[in-house]
Structure formats: structure tokens, C-alpha cells
Scaffold this motif. Structure first.
Motif, mmCIF file in Angstrom:
data_model
loop_
_atom_site.group_PDB
_atom_site.id
_atom_site.type_symbol
_atom_site.label_atom_id
_atom_site.label_comp_id
_atom_site.label_asym_id
_atom_site.label_seq_id
_atom_site.Cartn_x
_atom_site.Cartn_y
_atom_site.Cartn_z
ATOM 1 N N GLU A 37 0.929 -1.192 0.054
ATOM 2 C CA GLU A 37 0.178 0.039 0.028
ATOM 3 C C GLU A 37 0.882 1.450 0.094
ATOM 4 O O GLU A 37 2.003 1.231 0.689
ATOM 5 C CB GLU A 37 -0.989 -0.077 1.310
ATOM 6 C CG GLU A 37 -1.790 -0.905 1.174
ATOM 7 C CD GLU A 37 -2.952 -0.886 2.500
ATOM 8 O OE1 GLU A 37 -3.721 -0.172 2.402
ATOM 9 O OE2 GLU A 37 -2.557 -1.538 3.378
ATOM 10 N N LEU A 38 0.470 2.213 -0.672
ATOM 11 C CA LEU A 38 1.235 3.512 -0.933
ATOM 12 C C LEU A 38 -0.022 4.533 -0.643
ATOM 13 O O LEU A 38 -1.254 4.383 -0.761
ATOM 14 C CB LEU A 38 1.832 3.653 -2.252
ATOM 15 C CG LEU A 38 2.817 2.814 -2.379
ATOM 16 C CD1 LEU A 38 3.244 2.835 -3.816
ATOM 17 C CD2 LEU A 38 4.129 2.980 -1.723
ATOM 18 N N GLY A 52 -1.481 1.202 6.545
ATOM 19 C CA GLY A 52 -1.356 0.204 7.101
ATOM 20 C C GLY A 52 -0.652 0.304 8.648
ATOM 21 O O GLY A 52 -1.124 1.018 9.313
ATOM 22 N N ASP A 53 0.709 -0.089 8.857
ATOM 23 C CA ASP A 53 1.501 0.139 10.168
ATOM 24 C C ASP A 53 2.403 1.277 9.928
ATOM 25 O O ASP A 53 3.112 1.708 10.796
ATOM 26 C CB ASP A 53 2.126 -1.049 10.518
ATOM 27 C CG ASP A 53 3.123 -1.589 9.646
ATOM 28 O OD1 ASP A 53 3.425 -1.097 8.597
ATOM 29 O OD2 ASP A 53 4.003 -2.443 10.350
ATOM 30 N N GLU A 54 2.432 2.081 8.657
ATOM 31 C CA GLU A 54 3.263 3.139 8.451
ATOM 32 C C GLU A 54 2.498 4.403 8.564
ATOM 33 O O GLU A 54 1.250 4.595 8.327
ATOM 34 C CB GLU A 54 3.883 3.046 7.042
ATOM 35 C CG GLU A 54 4.526 1.759 6.664
ATOM 36 C CD GLU A 54 4.793 1.554 5.570
ATOM 37 O OE1 GLU A 54 5.533 0.593 5.049
ATOM 38 O OE2 GLU A 54 4.268 2.304 4.528
#
Length: 236
Positions: A206-207, A224-226
């Protein structure tokens, strides 16, 4: 003001000039940049509309980092690019080139020397860049936005730069050449707005591009987790 730079050709001296890639560099007002170079099909001079998803083998080079420029005594500039992210190496050294403005006012000839990937030898080169003004995208000003993501423990880092009607992102998630993902987006005044032009690398990763370009302003975006933090957001 940010800038757009499309490469028109590269020449490894003494060979003839040519352009094997679709290359675009986006540079923010604070001199952060994302540079994505996609190998073109044989005999073609642009990416086809049906080539949105490409294997990483079609990525010639992707970089993101910080640039600087010094005006020399004869009026040309010496520019340097520090590679915070580099698709070819984890700890890539900075590169630099001498930049000569051209009479049309929209082109710049870059001269320097670097390793020619075809030969592995340090070689003098010339690159011609076309630097058109960025366009407005539905509003009355040109928008420039930069996001960065870094997780040192996980070995992940990424940078997203939008200048006007173009946006690019590059992510490194590991030490290998296969641990790189890059995308390029364009806004067109045809009623459809933003669309992804090309993606290279892990198709599942994912971006933040779609959310940043389509969902309005935030100080950070979670993917996500970013956490992608907005470090520049200006309208000119």
C-alpha cells in the motif's frame, strides 16, 4: 516554487544521444526530490496507456532525497543530489552535475560524469532536461506537497512529492534491489482528474498516493502500520 523536469535525452560521450526511459524528476520548494526512470519498450518514445502495472525489471532507476545548487562564476550552476533512497544501492553516494540554461528558457543541459551501467566505467555524460511550469489542478494555485515515511527498525523509508499536476513516490523496504516500489500519477483536465500512470514493484504494498491526491489535506496519513508525515504543503 517546486519544479518539473522531464529528461529529453542522455548521451554517454562519445556516443550519440538517445532516450531509453520515461524520466521525470519532481522537486519541492525545499529541494526534496523524487526521480523515477522507467525503461521504455523497444522502439517507443513514451509509456503506453495499458502499461500501468509493470515488473520491477522495467525500473531503470528511482531516487529520492535532497538537492542543492551553487551558481558558478560563469553563471552556470553546480547541482548536487543526495540519495536518501536509491533503487540501485542502500547507501548510494551523492551525484552532481553542471547545469547550463538553454536559450528557450525551459530547458537545461546537464554535464558531468558517472558510472555508465552498460559498461561499468566512469564516463562523461550529457542530459537534456525540459522544465515546463507546473499546472493548476482545478483551483487557482499550483499545489506542492511532500510526505516522508521512515521506520529505522524495520528498515523502511519512503518519500512522496507532488508538484502541480504530477506526483511520484518511491519506497525502499529492505536491502535488496527487489525491495523498492515506485509510482507516478498525473492529473488531467478531462473530468477524470488524477490517475496512476505507472507502478513498479510489489503489487500488494500500500502507498499513500490515492488518499493524498483524492481525499484532501491532513498532517499525516496512515497506510497499514506506516505513518507518512506531511513535511511540505504549499500553494503558489
Amino acid at each position: 516554487m517546486g519544479s518539473l523536469s522531464f529528461r529529453k535525452f542522455i548521451r554517454w560521450l562519445p556516443d550519440e544521444a538517445g532516450e531509453p526511459t520515461s524520466t521525470l524528476v519532481l522537486t519541492s520548494p525545499e529541494k526534496r526530490f523524487v526521480d523515477v526512470r522507467v525503461l521504455l519498450p523497444d522502439g517507443k518514445d513514451s509509456l503506453a496507456d495499458d502499461e500501468e502495472i509493470l515488473p520491477l525489471s522495467r525500473l531503470d532507476w528511482a531516487m529520492a532525497g535532497f538537492s542543492s545548487s551553487t551558481v558558478m562564476s560563469d553563471g552556470h550552476s553546480l547541482s548536487q543530489w543526495k540519495h536518501w533512497i536509491d533503487s540501485r544501492a542502500v547507501d548510494a553516494p551523492p551525484d552532481e552535475g553542471h547545469m547550463y540554461a538553454q536559450p528557450d528558457g525551459l530547458s537545461t543541459l546537464e554535464k558531468g560524469h558517472m558510472t555508465n551501467p552498460a559498461t561499468g566505467k566512469d564516463t562523461e555524460y550529457e542530459e537534456m532536461w525540459y522544465d515546463p511550469p507546473a499546472k493548476k489542478t482545478g483551483g487557482d494555485k499550483v499545489v506542492c506537497v511532500v510526505l516522508v515515511m521512515e521506520d529505522e527498525k524495520a528498515g523502511k523509508k519512503g518519500m512522496f512529492v507532488r508538484v502541480g499536476e504530477w506526483a511520484q513516490v518511491v519506497v525502499r523496504d529492505g536491502d535488496g534491489e527487489e525491495d523498492v516500489v515506485a509510482e507516478r500519477w498525473e492529473w488531467r483536465d478531462d473530468g477524470k482528474g488524477w490517475r496512476r500512470i505507472v507502478r513498479l514493484g510489489d503489487g500488494e504494498r500500500e502507498l499513500p498516493c490515492r488518499e493524498v491526491l483524492l481525499d484532501g489535506k491532513k498532517s499525516e496519513y496512515r497506510v497499514g502500520d506506516e505513518v507518512w508525515k506531511v513535511v511540505e504543503d504549499v500553494e503558489v
